[in-house]
Design a protein around this motif. Sequence first.
Motif, PDB file in Angstrom:
ATOM      1  N   LEU A  87       0.791  -1.230   0.000  1.00  0.00           N
ATOM      2  CA  LEU A  87       0.000   0.000   0.000  1.00  0.00           C
ATOM      3  C   LEU A  87       0.826   1.284   0.000  1.00  0.00           C
ATOM      4  N   PRO A  88       1.796   1.457   0.898  1.00  0.00           N
ATOM      5  CA  PRO A  88       2.528   2.728   0.873  1.00  0.00           C
ATOM      6  C   PRO A  88       3.303   2.934  -0.432  1.00  0.00           C
ATOM      7  N   VAL A  89       3.900   1.863  -0.949  1.00  0.00           N
ATOM      8  CA  VAL A  89       4.656   1.969  -2.203  1.00  0.00           C
ATOM      9  C   VAL A  89       3.731   2.324  -3.356  1.00  0.00           C
ATOM     10  N   LEU A  90       2.613   1.596  -3.463  1.00  0.00           N
ATOM     11  CA  LEU A  90       1.689   1.856  -4.568  1.00  0.00           C
ATOM     12  C   LEU A  90       1.046   3.230  -4.450  1.00  0.00           C
ATOM     13  N   ALA A  91       0.755   3.662  -3.216  1.00  0.00           N
ATOM     14  CA  ALA A  91       0.181   4.999  -3.031  1.00  0.00           C
ATOM     15  C   ALA A  91       1.166   6.076  -3.467  1.00  0.00           C
ATOM     16  N   ALA A  92       2.456   5.872  -3.175  1.00  0.00           N
ATOM     17  CA  ALA A  92       3.469   6.843  -3.601  1.00  0.00           C
ATOM     18  C   ALA A  92       3.575   6.890  -5.124  1.00  0.00           C
ATOM     19  N   VAL A  93       3.470   5.713  -5.758  1.00  0.00           N
ATOM     20  CA  VAL A  93       3.508   5.672  -7.226  1.00  0.00           C
ATOM     21  C   VAL A  93       2.299   6.391  -7.803  1.00  0.00           C
ATOM     22  N   VAL A  94       1.116   6.158  -7.211  1.00  0.00           N
ATOM     23  CA  VAL A  94      -0.100   6.837  -7.675  1.00  0.00           C
ATOM     24  C   VAL A  94       0.058   8.344  -7.558  1.00  0.00           C
ATOM     25  N   GLU A  95       0.588   8.808  -6.437  1.00  0.00           N
ATOM     26  CA  GLU A  95       0.703  10.249  -6.191  1.00  0.00           C
ATOM     27  C   GLU A  95       1.637  10.930  -7.198  1.00  0.00           C
ATOM     28  N   HIS A  96       2.717  10.244  -7.597  1.00  0.00           N
ATOM     29  CA  HIS A  96       3.710  10.876  -8.463  1.00  0.00           C
ATOM     30  C   HIS A  96       3.566  10.520  -9.949  1.00  0.00           C
ATOM     31  N   HIS A  97       2.982   9.332 -10.240  1.00  0.00           N
ATOM     32  CA  HIS A  97       2.956   8.869 -11.635  1.00  0.00           C
ATOM     33  C   HIS A  97       1.576   8.434 -12.118  1.00  0.00           C
ATOM     34  N   GLY A  98       0.557   8.523 -11.263  1.00  0.00           N
ATOM     35  CA  GLY A  98      -0.769   8.090 -11.676  1.00  0.00           C
ATOM     36  C   GLY A  98      -0.988   6.612 -11.388  1.00  0.00           C
ATOM     37  N   TRP A  99      -2.168   6.127 -11.740  1.00  0.00           N
ATOM     38  CA  TRP A  99      -2.560   4.768 -11.358  1.00  0.00           C
ATOM     39  C   TRP A  99      -2.074   3.699 -12.334  1.00  0.00           C
ATOM     40  N   ARG A 100      -1.773   4.040 -13.588  1.00  0.00           N
ATOM     41  CA  ARG A 100      -1.450   3.006 -14.581  1.00  0.00           C
ATOM     42  C   ARG A 100      -0.152   2.254 -14.278  1.00  0.00           C
ATOM     43  N   PRO A 101       0.939   2.916 -13.844  1.00  0.00           N
ATOM     44  CA  PRO A 101       2.142   2.142 -13.487  1.00  0.00           C
ATOM     45  C   PRO A 101       1.918   1.180 -12.327  1.00  0.00           C
ATOM     46  N   VAL A 102       0.958   1.499 -11.476  1.00  0.00           N
ATOM     47  CA  VAL A 102       0.691   0.655 -10.311  1.00  0.00           C
ATOM     48  C   VAL A 102       0.277  -0.749 -10.742  1.00  0.00           C
ATOM     49  N   VAL A 103      -0.613  -0.831 -11.718  1.00  0.00           N
ATOM     50  CA  VAL A 103      -1.108  -2.154 -12.116  1.00  0.00           C
ATOM     51  C   VAL A 103      -0.002  -2.976 -12.770  1.00  0.00           C
TER      52      VAL A 103
END
Length: 425
Positions: free
Chosen positions: A160-176
């Motif tokens: 969660l913290p890693v994916l939330a940081a990715v969402v905040e800086h790069h959007g949701w698509r890199p997360v998946v």
Amino acid sequence: MQQLLVRRLPPKVHYAWVAIAVVFLVMLVTAGMRSTPSGMMQAMEHDLGWSRATISAALSINLALFGLTGPFAAAAMQRFGIRPTVLTALLILAGSIGLSSLMTAKWQMLLIWGVVVGLGTGVTAMTLGATVVSRWFSARRGLAMGLLTASSATGQLLFLPVLAAVVEHHGWRPVVLIVAAAATLVLIPVALLLPEQPENVGARKFGEAADAPLAPATRAGNPIAVAFNALKEAAKVRDFWLLFFSFFVCGASTNGYIGTHFIAMCGDHGLNEVQGASILATMGALDLVGTTASGWLSDRFNARVLLFWYYGLRGLALMFLPWAFGIEYFGLPVFALFYGLDWIATVPPTVRLTTDIFGSQKAPIVFGWIVAGHQLGAAFAALGAGLLRSSLGNYTLATMISGGLCVISALVVLRIYRQPALATA
């Protein structure tokens, strides 16, 4: 590879713990997959223009199918084997989650994160854990199930913290794409290190006498027929419905409500995704302790009494939550402490009661149906809370309903009694 590892293990280390470690990793990644949408909800609202109710609908389908898959997954593991079933599910999950990075339409969200991910993760979660524990352990079943259940907490803590940081800086698509890569990597230990049963590595179940007769190898029939036959038999037993209802409430108050909506709820109170995810991850870390301890306690104390305390304390914690946001310094930490320790501590005693009532042979499939109740409750809460938030502008009513259901469930579980006559070895 399995035989090589067996030879290298210290004499006092049973291969059952290796099997638990592999399944822990699978369930950890599954937890990461399941927590991903809650961290992406606000970003998808802004990027795609979808309402929170629309996204909640997809997650509601996911949660329902996740549960309904359980009994059929358990039957498939009996018919085709644990390893082929899990490998197939992981391959489907990795591919479908990777494709979701290309989503542009609502129906794609419903299909991938609703249907496909719901079905796939239903194979690689609690029912898998119950099947492996039943197959590998004669003693310490509560502890083993507690460790596997705690993988959900560890998954949140790591993802969660890693994916939330990715969402905040790069959007949701890199997360998946990150989550799809994790699902791909976990294929390797499953393929190399997970035997079907203890006999495949020259061992007995953990805790079983060295001269105990080997259980005959059996293959179940058609998984669909086996699953429905188990439901037909279990439905005649009152205790099944009491366990089903209590687990319905468990799912509604955990995966469905807090797991899906907590980060968005934090956003309503001025906290960003990373802050909300960090609190959720902290609760995951506390649950790692609480659920492991619950497994240990389930081997030693009355499971019904344990469930009474777990549901009762969870209900009180949820009723406190609306006020926790207004208490500046210690409101949310107090909620996180009590709720986190209790998050899914209900699983080990529920598995123990299911095994006591229905026997180790039937328990994984019956537990699969009880998990279906868990996820139907989760789907109910995920959709209901989203609709209440959209219509009322806050989560207060949804929180109080969830807490009230937990208090009712605390009283219901005290009516569950063992029925030894139904148990079979």
